[in-house]
Design an enzyme around this catalytic site. Structure first.
Site, PDB file in Angstrom:
ATOM      1  N   LYS A 121       0.835  -1.105   0.379  1.00 46.61           N
ATOM      2  CA  LYS A 121      -0.253   0.228  -0.371  1.00 46.61           C
ATOM      3  C   LYS A 121       0.926   1.521  -0.034  1.00 46.61           C
ATOM      4  O   LYS A 121       0.738   2.436  -1.003  1.00 46.61           O
ATOM      5  CB  LYS A 121      -0.785   0.273   1.311  1.00 46.61           C
ATOM      6  N   ASP A 139      -6.180   1.403   0.583  1.00 42.32           N
ATOM      7  CA  ASP A 139      -5.634   0.893   2.420  1.00 42.32           C
ATOM      8  C   ASP A 139      -7.215   0.646   2.786  1.00 42.32           C
ATOM      9  O   ASP A 139      -8.352  -0.079   1.880  1.00 42.32           O
ATOM     10  CB  ASP A 139      -5.714   2.415   2.995  1.00 42.32           C
TER      11      ASP A 139
END
Length: 227
Positions: A121, A139
């Site tokens: 991420k 996320d």
């Protein structure tokens, strides 16, 4: 609504209503963004923005941070989540950045993930924001909103969500779409109680369709059956 139509409506709406969406983390250069994103894991951007000014004043670049001790870094970030681990990651990241990458933050997602504290991420955030790469960082907000709206289907992991979004979103919208999804999840499509009554995109949302329109139909059927 077919998936291709949902994607088209999603891009059309946010391109018009939030064309300049960007991260809410405060930073002035790639190094500061990398530090801020590492710190933001399982923590709010608001909290990170409260912590980073003094941290960046003390450690203005990767070189100075590489000579720090995790114990000293901890004193600046102790109010964020998991400060002990993040302090170690930040120092380790800075050392590797200097020793292995000449102080230059890599643009490649796989190379970025070699840095301590940098998962997929975080790597995607850096690649898309700093280098404008066609990467999609997933996320909790992105994961939730993409599934609720119906942009993704049967996507039970962040990687599955990422792959579907990358497949169906126009390549030149990937970087900003990440922010569209985050901001919508942060302020409208909340985890526990989404603000559907304030949401401007209910017309394209599968969650709204299931939760509200189906209930409305059921109520009308009951009313009709009762005369």
């Amino acid at each position: 609504m077919l998936k291709k139509d949902r994607y088209r409506e999603f891009v059309a709406y946010f391109s018009s209503h939030n064309p300049d969406a960007q991260t809410e983390l405060n930073y002035s250069n790639p190094y500061e963004l990398l530090v801020a994103v590492i710190l933001s894991a399982q923590c709010t951007d608001k909290r990170i923005n409260q912590v980073t000014p003094k941290l960046f004043e003390r450690f203005p670049d990767a070189n100075t941070l590489s000579f720090a001790s995790p114990q000293e870094v901890f004193t600046y970030i102790k109010s964020v989540s998991y400060p002990n681990n993040k302090a170690k990651h930040l120092v380790g990241m800075a050392k590797m950045l200097i020793e292995s990458f000449g102080g230059v933050i890599p643009s490649d997602v796989k190379e970025l993930q070699k840095l301590p504290g940098v998962g997929r991420k975080t790597a995607n955030v850096i690649a898309s924001v700093i280098y404008d790469a066609p990467a999609m960082a997933v996320d909790t907000h992105v994961f939730r909103v993409a599934n609720r709206i119906g942009l993704t289907s049967n996507a039970t992991t962040p990687l599955a969500v990422e792959k579907q979004l990358v497949k169906f979103l126009p390549k030149d919208t990937l970087a900003i779409a990440h922010h569209w999804l985050i901001l919508h999840g942060r302020y409208i499509c909340l985890a526990r109680k989404p603000k559907c009554e304030l949401c401007p995109i209910t017309y394209m949302c599968k969650y709204y369709e299931r939760q509200f329109l189906s209930n409305k139909v059921s109520l009308n059927v009951i009313k009709e059956s009762n005369g």
